[in-house]
Every structure is written in structure tokens, then in C-alpha cells.
Design a protein around this motif. Structure first.
Motif, PDB file in Angstrom:
ATOM      1  N   VAL A 103      42.082 -51.145 -94.362  1.00 35.52           N
ATOM      2  CA  VAL A 103      42.558 -50.111 -93.440  1.00 35.52           C
ATOM      3  C   VAL A 103      41.559 -49.928 -92.300  1.00 35.52           C
ATOM      4  N   SER A 104      40.275 -50.060 -92.598  1.00 36.99           N
ATOM      5  CA  SER A 104      39.238 -49.944 -91.567  1.00 36.99           C
ATOM      6  C   SER A 104      39.447 -50.989 -90.468  1.00 36.99           C
ATOM      7  N   PHE A 105      39.761 -52.198 -90.872  1.00 32.55           N
ATOM      8  CA  PHE A 105      39.962 -53.279 -89.905  1.00 32.55           C
ATOM      9  C   PHE A 105      41.250 -53.088 -89.110  1.00 32.55           C
ATOM     10  N   VAL A 106      42.308 -52.695 -89.804  1.00 30.24           N
ATOM     11  CA  VAL A 106      43.580 -52.467 -89.114  1.00 30.24           C
ATOM     12  C   VAL A 106      43.427 -51.368 -88.066  1.00 30.24           C
ATOM     13  N   GLY A 107      42.571 -50.387 -88.346  1.00 28.05           N
ATOM     14  CA  GLY A 107      42.354 -49.284 -87.412  1.00 28.05           C
ATOM     15  C   GLY A 107      41.472 -49.635 -86.233  1.00 28.05           C
ATOM     16  N   ILE A 108      40.473 -50.517 -86.442  1.00 22.71           N
ATOM     17  CA  ILE A 108      39.484 -50.771 -85.393  1.00 22.71           C
ATOM     18  C   ILE A 108      39.862 -51.913 -84.463  1.00 22.71           C
TER      19      ILE A 108
ATOM     20  N   PRO B  47      42.690 -52.610 -82.911  1.00 22.77           N
ATOM     21  CA  PRO B  47      43.359 -52.164 -81.683  1.00 22.77           C
ATOM     22  C   PRO B  47      42.413 -51.627 -80.614  1.00 22.77           C
ATOM     23  N   ALA B  48      41.241 -51.106 -81.027  1.00 21.85           N
ATOM     24  CA  ALA B  48      40.267 -50.636 -80.035  1.00 21.85           C
ATOM     25  C   ALA B  48      39.771 -51.809 -79.197  1.00 21.85           C
ATOM     26  N   CYS B  49      39.496 -52.937 -79.854  1.00 22.45           N
ATOM     27  CA  CYS B  49      39.071 -54.139 -79.129  1.00 22.45           C
ATOM     28  C   CYS B  49      40.194 -54.638 -78.226  1.00 22.45           C
ATOM     29  N   ALA B  50      41.433 -54.565 -78.742  1.00 26.77           N
ATOM     30  CA  ALA B  50      42.585 -55.034 -77.965  1.00 26.77           C
ATOM     31  C   ALA B  50      42.749 -54.226 -76.687  1.00 26.77           C
ATOM     32  N   ASN B  51      42.695 -52.912 -76.801  1.00 26.25           N
ATOM     33  CA  ASN B  51      42.923 -52.044 -75.640  1.00 26.25           C
ATOM     34  C   ASN B  51      41.762 -52.065 -74.655  1.00 26.25           C
ATOM     35  N   LEU B  52      40.570 -52.376 -75.138  1.00 24.20           N
ATOM     36  CA  LEU B  52      39.410 -52.496 -74.247  1.00 24.20           C
ATOM     37  C   LEU B  52      39.305 -53.881 -73.630  1.00 24.20           C
TER      38      LEU B  52
ATOM     39  N   ALA C  53      37.958 -56.197 -75.324  1.00 28.51           N
ATOM     40  CA  ALA C  53      36.632 -56.584 -75.817  1.00 28.51           C
ATOM     41  C   ALA C  53      36.771 -57.795 -76.745  1.00 28.51           C
ATOM     42  N   LEU C  54      36.932 -58.962 -76.148  1.00 29.45           N
ATOM     43  CA  LEU C  54      37.190 -60.181 -76.913  1.00 29.45           C
ATOM     44  C   LEU C  54      36.013 -60.547 -77.816  1.00 29.45           C
ATOM     45  N   ARG C  55      34.800 -60.419 -77.308  1.00 27.50           N
ATOM     46  CA  ARG C  55      33.622 -60.800 -78.103  1.00 27.50           C
ATOM     47  C   ARG C  55      33.509 -59.949 -79.363  1.00 27.50           C
ATOM     48  N   VAL C  56      33.670 -58.642 -79.208  1.00 25.72           N
ATOM     49  CA  VAL C  56      33.605 -57.744 -80.366  1.00 25.72           C
ATOM     50  C   VAL C  56      34.749 -58.050 -81.326  1.00 25.72           C
ATOM     51  N   GLY C  57      35.929 -58.319 -80.767  1.00 27.41           N
ATOM     52  CA  GLY C  57      37.080 -58.659 -81.589  1.00 27.41           C
ATOM     53  C   GLY C  57      36.832 -59.909 -82.418  1.00 27.41           C
TER      54      GLY C  57
ATOM     55  N   MET D  78      45.421 -58.430 -80.805  1.00 27.34           N
ATOM     56  CA  MET D  78      44.147 -58.305 -80.091  1.00 27.34           C
ATOM     57  C   MET D  78      43.877 -59.511 -79.200  1.00 27.34           C
ATOM     58  N   TYR D  79      44.041 -60.708 -79.764  1.00 24.40           N
ATOM     59  CA  TYR D  79      43.780 -61.923 -78.968  1.00 24.40           C
ATOM     60  C   TYR D  79      44.756 -62.033 -77.794  1.00 24.40           C
ATOM     61  N   ALA D  80      46.008 -61.657 -78.020  1.00 23.86           N
ATOM     62  CA  ALA D  80      46.996 -61.717 -76.934  1.00 23.86           C
ATOM     63  C   ALA D  80      46.645 -60.733 -75.832  1.00 23.86           C
ATOM     64  N   LYS D  81      46.268 -59.518 -76.207  1.00 21.79           N
ATOM     65  CA  LYS D  81      45.909 -58.501 -75.207  1.00 21.79           C
ATOM     66  C   LYS D  81      44.636 -58.877 -74.450  1.00 21.79           C
ATOM     67  N   CYS D  82      43.755 -59.632 -75.091  1.00 23.93           N
ATOM     68  CA  CYS D  82      42.519 -60.068 -74.432  1.00 23.93           C
ATOM     69  C   CYS D  82      42.730 -61.342 -73.609  1.00 23.93           C
ATOM     70  N   GLY D  83      43.977 -61.812 -73.530  1.00 20.20           N
ATOM     71  CA  GLY D  83      44.288 -62.981 -72.712  1.00 20.20           C
ATOM     72  C   GLY D  83      44.017 -64.312 -73.385  1.00 20.20           C
TER      73      GLY D  83
END
Length: 583
Positions: free
Chosen positions: A177-182, A184-189, A191-195, A220-225
Motif C-alpha cells: 500500500v505504501s508503494f501504491v500511494g507514493i 503517483p507522487a513521482c508521476a505527477n511531479l 520525477a522519473l529518477r525517484v520513480g 508513472m512511466y507514461a506520465k514521465c514521458g
């Protein structure tokens, strides 16, 4: 916190008498609210009743039953309080009262209660949520994860990632659940490296097999291009669910890979997955962008067969698609089938008429919308203003302008831009200047409209001066602004300035010329009678010329005495493009 505790019971004392739900039985009503106090103590299952009511979304009934417990001096356990917190999440004052009650009863150290309060407070008071979280000493993984998720929902993406790092630093092992929650933060930012680091960590601790985590990584990867990596993760999901397919199709659409989105949809159907409304809308969006009219018509039959004609969002997407195809009759037919129509549906139909040069029809739909007591939003006003511009309806346009002022939407950049454009198209450039000068925060859209307004009225020098003022104000030009500038130079005979700004696009501002910019230059050369130079320019373009450019060149050939050879070549190119389109 003490003041909350002191007033805890007052909140429940002031509650209004219950309103009966049609879904609760008369027996339960009687047992909950008309009980004999002496018999109430014998009821051992009241706590489970409260939990059951909350699960059935009967919040008022659950809260009133809790109130009756307190009146009869029955002490709830923390599980009951947990249920009541969830029931009261819509009412801010009540949540604070229950929070005070938990402190008075000594439940403030129960982590499930703290977690529930954090979740409820985060909806309308992130400061209180943070205070609760920070005041809790021995946090478990559920509380850490819940706080990170609330940060993501509140748009605090950087804070969410920092919180996740703090959790790891404190030695708390994350769960899935921790991963599923965090993620999307990388996706919306973006932040590909952190993702990627989080992705690697899920592999390290063997959580990568959870489909929810994999779906989040695909998104996440799609949103980061990084669509290629997104597809790789998607292909690695052994047991794909509908969310997996929807996320991947959305990622393709989001990254302008529309054909790939359609291929994925076909593959999904082959794998015996039935699409939901979300998938249907994504496919409609892909078809709209590809301008695939025939496939769009076939897909309409599929949508009807699947029974989605009653879905407002799906039918509205179809109206938008057929409006984009120029098939305004199909768009209107679908629109008329919608009952009831929401504001987005009205807006889409009005925009479809406005964009297909049917301004009077757009205004007719607006009148129907008014008769249905629907209030227009900014998007509708923009479409109406465009319609008035197209049909030179000055009186109606002024009326719409008055409604915009009355509705308090005068700060909307798109509306201001549309109004400037409308008045300039009416030839009332002073009115356009007045609106522009009164705009407190001029963005790129407003500047572009004013530049274009000067250009279409033959005020070339004023347009270029306006552009220079924009640059001096620190706003970086984009490709749309350069279209306005080059178009102005073309229409006003400013060939020297046109070439200077065309070359400056890439060299000074990093804007790569597109077909629209090349079309402006061809038009400028053709207007000056330099057909041979224009022809050579087209042949040396790094991108293939479209029908618009060849058409401009042919129009120039007819106005100027040029070699028959050039005219023949241009004509053949136009015919070839037309045949290609029809095929």
C-alpha cells in the motif's frame, strides 16, 4: 486539544433529530432510537450495529446510534469510535467533537484511530492532519502510508516523497500500500529518477508482483514521458486486470501514440476484457486525434451495442469526436439523445457548432441551454464569443461580453483572449486594446491575441511593437505567438522583419518551426510575387508540405506570371494529396 475534549459531548447534544432512511428497517429504527434505557444495557451488539451501518453508508443512523449509546452511559471501544469517525467525515465540527471524545476516553494513542483522523482531517485541514501525525510517537507503516497518501491527494507531492524517505530512515518497512500511494507522487511531479529508485526497491523486496504496484508504475512511466518503459512494465504483468489495460491505453493517448492505443484496445478485447467507460473514452479520444472517421463510425456501433448510449460522459466524448470530424449532424443526433444533459455536454455541442462554422446553431443551443436553466461556464462563453466573431454578430457579442462581466469571469485568460480577438475581428481595435490594457495578469494567450488583432487589421508596426513589449515583460514566446507574428508580417508586407523573426525562432528562442510557420513564409513570398523563391523554399523545407502550403503557392502562381512548369508541379502535388486523402 483540551478545548476540543471539554466540548466533546456538546457536539452530540446539539445534533438534530434523526431523519429516517428508507433503507433501514422499522425494527432497527425502533431498537436504535426508541429504546427503553433499562433494556438498552442488555444489547450487546450495538457496537456491531454501528459498524454495520457505516459499512452500508448510513452515516446519520450510525452517528445517532452512537449518540444514544452515550446518553445511556454505555462506553464504546476504540473500534466503535473508529467507525463513527468514518461516518462523520463530511461534517467538520462533528469530527472535531469526536476527536475530543477520543482524547477524553484515552483512545488518542490507538494508531487506527489516529490514522482515521488523519485521513478525515486531510480533506479540509492538512495542518491538523500534520499535527496529529507529528504528535504520534510510535508510528506504524499504516500511519506512514496513510499520511503519504493524503499528501498525494492534497497535491503535496514533494512532501509525500520526503515522508516516504523519512519512513525508510526510521526503519519502517513499507508494505505494498505504501508503494501504491507514493508512486503517483513521482508521476505527477514527473520525477522519473525517484520513480525508478522506488521501482528498483519494489523489486528488491519482492513486491513487484502486486498488480496494483505494477499498474502504478505503468502510469508513472507514461506520465514521465518514458512510454517505452511503461509498455515494458505493462508487458511484464502476469495477471493484468482492467485497470492495467485502461492505464496503458491512457498512457499511449497521453503521449500522443494514438494508433498504439487502438492496437492495445483490440488486444484487450482479444484477451476477453470488457471495456468500461474510462477505456471507451480513451479510445474515442485516440480516434478524434487520428481523425479516423470510418473507424469512428464503426466504434459508435460498438458503443451502442455495449449499451453506453445512456452514459453522459461517453456520449459527450462521441459528440466531441464527430464534431472534430466535421460530421455535425451525427454530433447533434447524439447530443439530442442525451437525457439529462450536463454542462459539459452543452459546452461540447456549442463548441462543435462554433468550430464547424455554424455560429447561428451554436447560439441556438445556448438558448436551449438557458431554457433548461443551465448557467454557462467559461468554456461555453469562449465558444459563444468565437461564434459571434464568425458571424460578425456585434450586438450579440456585446451581450455575451456583458454576461461575462456579470458572471465575474473577467479574470479568465481564455475569455479575455477571445474578447480581444472578437472585437479586433469586428474592426474595433480600440475596444480590443481597452480589454487588453485592463487585464491585470497578461499571459501568453492575451499577448498573442492582441498581436494577431493588430495584424488582421493591417497594423503591422503596432503588432511587432506589441510583440517586443511582450518579450521585454519577460514572457517567452511559443510557436502560437510566432504564427501571429509571421502572419502579421505576411499580411502587412513586412518581408524583412518576417525573415528576421523566422530565423530568430530557432536560433534565439529555441522554437522549432512547424507547418503553420512555413505556411506563413510561403504566403509572404507569394504575396510579394516571389513565386520561384517560394517554390524553392517549399522544396527545401525539412518537413513535407501539406495541402495548405501547396494551395497558397498555387494561388500565387495564378496571380503572377510564372513558368508553366512550376504551376504544373504545384497542381500535381495538390491532386496527389487529395487522392491520398480520399484513399
Amino acid at each position: 486539544m483540551n478545548s476540543i475534549a471539554e466540548n466533546a459531548y456538546k457536539v452530540f447534544g446539539k445534533m438534530s433529530k434523526r431523519r429516517y432512511s428508507s433503507r433501514i428497517s422499522s425494527t432497527l429504527r425502533e431498537s436504535c432510537f426508541f429504546v427503553d434505557p433499562t433494556k438498552f444495557a442488555e444489547k450487546q451488539n450495538v457496537r456491531s450495529w454501528i459498524s454495520s451501518l457505516v459499512r452500508e453508508n448510513q452515516s446519520i443512523e450510525a452517528i445517532n446510534l452512537f449518540k444514544t449509546m452515550l446518553k445511556n452511559e454505555q462506553k464504546p471501544n476504540y473500534v466503535t469510535v473508529l467507525s463513527v469517525i468514518r461516518a462523520a467525515e463530511k461534517w467538520q465540527s462533528m469530527v472535531r467533537g469526536i476527536h475530543g471524545f477520543t482524547i477524553k476516553m484515552g483512545f488518542e494513542l490507538e494508531l487506527p484511530v489516529v490514522t482515521a483522523l488523519v485521513g478525515v482531517y486531510s480533506v479540509w485541514d492538512m495542518d491538523s492532519a500534520w499535527q496529529l501525525f507529528n504528535d504520534t510517537k510510535d508510528k506504524d507503516v499504516i500511519l506512514w502510508s496513510a499520511m503519504a497518501s493524503t499528501c498525494v491527494k492534497s497535491g503535496e507531492y514533494v512532501e509525500a516523497i520526503e515522508l516516504f524517505r523519512r519512513m525508510l530512515f526510521c526503519g519502517v518497512e513499507p508494505n505494498y500500500v505504501s508503494f501504491v500511494g507514493i508512486v503517483p507522487a513521482c508521476a505527477n511531479l514527473g520525477a522519473l529518477r525517484v520513480g525508478k529508485e522506488i521501482h528498483a526497491y519494489t523489486i528488491k523486496i519482492l513486491f513487484i508482483s502486486h498488480v496494483n504496484i505494477q499498474n502504478s508504475l505503468v502510469d508513472m512511466y507514461a506520465k514521465c514521458g518514458s512510454l517505452k518503459t511503461s509498455v515494458t512494465v505493462f508487458r511484464g504483468i502476469e495477471k493484468k486486470d482492467l485497470v492495467s489495460w485502461r492505464t496503458m491505453i491512457h498512457g499511449c493517448v497521453e503521449n500522443d501514440h494514438f494508433s498504439e492505443a487502438l492496437r492495445l484496445f483490440s488486444e484487450m478485447r482479444y484477451c476477453c476484457f470488457e471495456p468500461d467507460e474510462g477505456v471507451i473514452r480513451e479510445v474515442i479520444g485516440a480516434l478524434s486525434q487520428l481523425n479516423e472517421i470510418k473507424i469512428g463510425e464503426c466504434f459508435l456501433s460498438f458503443v451502442l451495442k455495449q449499451g453506453y448510449l445512456g452514459s453522459v460522459s461517453v456520449v459527450t466524448a462521441l459528440v466531441h469526436m464527430f464534431g472534430g470530424f466535421g460530421d455535425i449532424e451525427s454530433a447533434r443526433s447524439l447530443f439530442d439523445c442525451l437525457k439529462p444533459k450536463d454542462l459539459i455536454a452543452w459546452s461540447t455541442m456549442i463548441a462543435a457548432y462554433a468550430q464547424n462554422e455554424c455560429p447561428s446553431n451554436a447560439l441556438d443551443i445556448y438558448r436551449l441551454m438557458q431554457s433548461a436553466n443551465e448557467k454557462p461556464n467559461e468554456i461555453i462563453y469562449v465558444s459563444l464569443i468565437q461564434a459571434c466573431s464568425s458571424m460578425a454578430a456585434e450586438d450579440i457579442g456585446e451581450g455575451i461580453h456583458g454576461q461575462v462581466i456579470k458572471s465575474g469571469n473577467t479574470s479568465n485568460a481564455f475569455l479575455i483572449s477571445s474578447l480581444i480577438d472578437m472585437y479586433c475581428r469586428f474592426g474595433r481595435i480600440s475596444q480590443g486594446e481597452a480589454i487588453f490594457s485592463e487585464c491585470p495578469n497578461r499571459d501568453l494567450i492575451c499577448w498573442s491575441s492582441m498581436i494577431n488583432g493588430y495584424g488582421i487589421n493591417g497594423h503591422g508596426n503596432e503588432a511587432l511593437q506589441c510583440f517586443l513589449n511582450m518579450l521585454n515583460s519577460g514572457i517567452k514566446p511559443n510557436d502560437v505567438v510566432f504564427v501571429s507574428v509571421l502572419s502579421t508580417c505576411s499580411h502587412c508586407g513586412l518581408e524583412y522583419e518576417g525573415w528576421n523573426w523566422f530565423h530568430a525562432m530557432k536560433e534565439r528562442y529555441g522554437v522549432t518551426p512547424k507547418l503553420a510557420h512555413y505556411a506563413c513564409m510561403v504566403d509572404m513570398l507569394s504575396r510579394q510575387g516571389n513565386i520561384e523563391e517560394a517554390f524553392e523554399f517549399v522544396n527545401n523545407m525539412p518537413i513535407e508540405a501539406d495541402k495548405r502550403i501547396w494551395g497558397t503557392l498555387l494561388a500565387g502562381c495564378r496571380k503572377t506570371c510564372v513558368s508553366v512548369e512550376i504551376s504544373d508541379i504545384v497542381s500535381k502535388q495538390l491532386i496527389a494529396l487529395e487522392l491520398e486523402k480520399n484513399s
